[in-house]
Design a protein around this motif. Structure first.
Motif, PDB file in Angstrom:
ATOM      1  N   ALA A   1      85.062  69.287   2.545  1.00 19.95           N
ATOM      2  CA  ALA A   1      86.234  69.512   3.365  1.00 19.95           C
ATOM      3  C   ALA A   1      86.642  68.428   4.290  1.00 19.95           C
ATOM      4  N   MET A   2      85.687  67.886   4.833  1.00 18.27           N
ATOM      5  CA  MET A   2      85.687  66.825   5.892  1.00 18.27           C
ATOM      6  C   MET A   2      86.333  65.438   4.982  1.00 18.27           C
ATOM      7  N   MET A   3      85.848  65.223   3.868  1.00 16.13           N
ATOM      8  CA  MET A   3      86.317  64.278   2.960  1.00 16.13           C
ATOM      9  C   MET A   3      87.748  64.504   2.566  1.00 16.13           C
ATOM     10  N   GLU A   4      88.146  65.652   2.476  1.00 23.06           N
ATOM     11  CA  GLU A   4      89.609  65.923   2.315  1.00 23.06           C
ATOM     12  C   GLU A   4      90.383  65.701   3.546  1.00 23.06           C
TER      13      GLU A   4
ATOM     14  N   GLY B   1      94.354  62.896   6.693  1.00 22.88           N
ATOM     15  CA  GLY B   1      94.434  62.029   7.852  1.00 22.88           C
ATOM     16  C   GLY B   1      95.244  60.855   7.595  1.00 22.88           C
ATOM     17  N   THR B   2      95.013  60.381   6.454  1.00 22.53           N
ATOM     18  CA  THR B   2      95.885  58.843   6.233  1.00 22.53           C
ATOM     19  C   THR B   2      97.399  59.307   5.883  1.00 22.53           C
ATOM     20  N   ARG B   3      97.858  60.748   6.027  1.00 19.34           N
ATOM     21  CA  ARG B   3      99.206  60.903   5.618  1.00 19.34           C
ATOM     22  C   ARG B   3      99.596  61.579   6.987  1.00 19.34           C
ATOM     23  N   ARG B   4      98.977  62.141   7.725  1.00 16.81           N
ATOM     24  CA  ARG B   4      99.304  62.833   9.020  1.00 16.81           C
ATOM     25  C   ARG B   4      98.575  62.249  10.255  1.00 16.81           C
ATOM     26  N   PRO B   5      99.434  61.392  10.938  1.00 11.19           N
ATOM     27  CA  PRO B   5      98.984  60.435  12.124  1.00 11.19           C
ATOM     28  C   PRO B   5      98.249  61.620  13.262  1.00 11.19           C
ATOM     29  N   GLU B   6      98.816  62.796  13.406  1.00  8.95           N
ATOM     30  CA  GLU B   6      98.254  63.855  14.623  1.00  8.95           C
ATOM     31  C   GLU B   6      96.774  63.845  13.864  1.00  8.95           C
ATOM     32  N   LEU B   7      96.522  64.276  12.805  1.00 11.39           N
ATOM     33  CA  LEU B   7      95.254  64.575  12.126  1.00 11.39           C
ATOM     34  C   LEU B   7      94.318  63.588  12.290  1.00 11.39           C
ATOM     35  N   GLN B   8      94.799  62.357  12.025  1.00 10.78           N
ATOM     36  CA  GLN B   8      94.391  61.087  12.038  1.00 10.78           C
ATOM     37  C   GLN B   8      93.701  60.644  13.491  1.00 10.78           C
ATOM     38  N   ALA B   9      94.409  60.938  14.372  1.00  8.77           N
ATOM     39  CA  ALA B   9      94.162  60.644  15.758  1.00  8.77           C
ATOM     40  C   ALA B   9      92.885  61.825  15.977  1.00  8.77           C
ATOM     41  N   MET B  10      93.176  62.899  15.656  1.00  8.44           N
ATOM     42  CA  MET B  10      92.295  64.006  15.934  1.00  8.44           C
ATOM     43  C   MET B  10      90.666  63.639  15.464  1.00  8.44           C
ATOM     44  N   LEU B  11      90.827  63.063  13.956  1.00  6.78           N
ATOM     45  CA  LEU B  11      89.657  62.855  13.388  1.00  6.78           C
ATOM     46  C   LEU B  11      88.991  61.516  13.859  1.00  6.78           C
ATOM     47  N   THR B  12      89.931  60.564  14.499  1.00  5.91           N
ATOM     48  CA  THR B  12      89.485  59.511  14.982  1.00  5.91           C
ATOM     49  C   THR B  12      88.580  59.699  16.328  1.00  5.91           C
ATOM     50  N   GLU B  13      89.052  60.592  17.039  1.00  7.38           N
ATOM     51  CA  GLU B  13      88.377  61.214  18.336  1.00  7.38           C
ATOM     52  C   GLU B  13      87.061  61.869  17.725  1.00  7.38           C
ATOM     53  N   VAL B  14      87.280  62.624  17.073  1.00  2.00           N
ATOM     54  CA  VAL B  14      85.894  63.396  16.525  1.00  2.00           C
ATOM     55  C   VAL B  14      84.762  62.519  16.110  1.00  2.00           C
ATOM     56  N   PHE B  15      85.222  61.564  15.013  1.00  2.00           N
ATOM     57  CA  PHE B  15      83.984  60.489  14.586  1.00  2.00           C
ATOM     58  C   PHE B  15      83.638  59.300  15.482  1.00  2.00           C
TER      59      PHE B  15
ATOM     60  N   ALA C   1      88.934  78.581   4.657  1.00  2.00           N
ATOM     61  CA  ALA C   1      89.877  77.133   4.443  1.00  2.00           C
ATOM     62  C   ALA C   1      88.869  76.054   4.035  1.00  2.00           C
ATOM     63  N   ILE C   2      87.708  76.187   4.634  1.00  2.00           N
ATOM     64  CA  ILE C   2      86.466  74.908   4.210  1.00  2.00           C
ATOM     65  C   ILE C   2      86.336  75.059   2.905  1.00  2.00           C
ATOM     66  N   GLU C   3      86.098  76.340   2.381  1.00  2.00           N
ATOM     67  CA  GLU C   3      85.736  76.490   0.878  1.00  2.00           C
ATOM     68  C   GLU C   3      86.895  76.059   0.065  1.00  2.00           C
ATOM     69  N   VAL C   4      87.990  76.569   0.257  1.00  2.00           N
ATOM     70  CA  VAL C   4      89.431  75.986  -0.376  1.00  2.00           C
ATOM     71  C   VAL C   4      89.532  74.636  -0.465  1.00  2.00           C
ATOM     72  N   LEU C   5      89.265  73.915   0.845  1.00  2.00           N
ATOM     73  CA  LEU C   5      89.507  72.550   0.723  1.00  2.00           C
ATOM     74  C   LEU C   5      88.523  71.673  -0.210  1.00  2.00           C
TER      75      LEU C   5
ATOM     76  N   GLN D   1      91.687  73.318  13.100  1.00  2.00           N
ATOM     77  CA  GLN D   1      90.463  73.960  13.415  1.00  2.00           C
ATOM     78  C   GLN D   1      89.467  73.832  12.315  1.00  2.00           C
ATOM     79  N   VAL D   2      89.814  73.439  11.073  1.00  2.00           N
ATOM     80  CA  VAL D   2      88.816  73.039  10.070  1.00  2.00           C
ATOM     81  C   VAL D   2      88.009  71.747  10.566  1.00  2.00           C
ATOM     82  N   ALA D   3      88.609  71.004  10.966  1.00  2.88           N
ATOM     83  CA  ALA D   3      87.892  69.672  11.572  1.00  2.88           C
ATOM     84  C   ALA D   3      86.684  70.042  12.576  1.00  2.88           C
ATOM     85  N   ARG D   4      87.363  71.161  13.646  1.00  2.97           N
ATOM     86  CA  ARG D   4      86.235  71.380  14.585  1.00  2.97           C
ATOM     87  C   ARG D   4      85.154  72.272  13.922  1.00  2.97           C
ATOM     88  N   ARG D   5      85.533  73.027  13.081  1.00  7.41           N
ATOM     89  CA  ARG D   5      84.335  74.045  12.421  1.00  7.41           C
ATOM     90  C   ARG D   5      83.603  73.290  11.569  1.00  7.41           C
ATOM     91  N   THR D   6      84.050  72.227  10.678  1.00  4.57           N
ATOM     92  CA  THR D   6      83.055  71.471  10.141  1.00  4.57           C
ATOM     93  C   THR D   6      82.079  70.739  10.872  1.00  4.57           C
TER      94      THR D   6
END
Length: 194
Positions: A105-108, A113-127, A15-19, A56-61
């Motif tokens: 992939a992380m940039m993608e 995340g700007t369009r998916r609030p749940e993903l944005q929340a998770m990325l905010t926590e990660v970063f 998935a990382i490679e596809v992204l 899962q991609v966010a965690r793996r990257t």
């Protein structure tokens, strides 16, 4: 859901490679299956939905982009100094260039995340955790500078990475060694007089 950890990891890496190659619009379970060279339908057996896959991609990257612990330990044997900060920043650039797909992939994911609030929340926590860990590491290692110094280095290197990955010719006229040395010289306080 299937529980084979090796297969799950291979699917997330695919998935990382596809992204990285196709962007978030190209990230489908079928594309992941194709990239991982597994039968169609395999990814849907491992991830409940696209959001699960993105998480899962966010965690793996993050795992893939973290420095190797033994290599970092060797680097940190040097005395804390501006020179060590320069070396650590060079190591960061080296990791980024070695695993370009993870950074893309992380940039993608950031854009998605700007369009998916749940993903944005998770990325905010990660970063946020990344920034806090960077501050703790820097200060704990006795490197020169303070919390603001670390944040400024983080922001500058984030901008460098985006340009290096997306429009590298912008930075091509500027030697990397000079850029990093200049960043450290202008960001870190001068050494205390002996």
């Amino acid at each position: 859901m299937r529980q084979n950890p090796e297969r799950r990891a291979a699917l997330v890496d695919a998935a990382i490679e596809v992204l990285a190659r196709q962007g978030s619009r190209g990230l489908t379970f079928r594309a992941v299956d194709t990239e991982a060279a597994v039968p169609n339908g395999t990814a849907s057996n491992y991830f409940t939905n696209r959001d699960d896959l993105l998480n899962q991609v966010a965690r793996r990257t993050r795992e893939r982009l973290s420095p190797d612990a033994s290599a970092l330990a060797g680097t940190m044997e040097a005395p804390p100094s501006r020179d060590l900060v320069v070396r650590l920043l060079h190591d960061l650039v080296g990791r980024m260039r070695e695993d370009r797909s993870s950074y893309l992939a992380m940039m993608e994911l950031r854009l998605e995340g700007t369009r998916r609030p749940e993903l944005q929340a998770m990325l905010t926590e990660v970063f946020s955790n990344n920034v806090q860990e960077g501050i703790r590491f820097h200060l704990g290692a006795g490197l020169p500078g303070d919390r603001t110094t670390v944040l400024l280095l983080y922001l500058a290197m984030s901008g460098f990475i985006v340009d290096d990955l997306t429009v590298p010719d912008v930075l091509a006229p500027f030697p990397l060694d000079d850029l990093i040395a200049g960043l450290v010289d202008r960001t870190l306080p001068p050494p205390a007089a002996e």
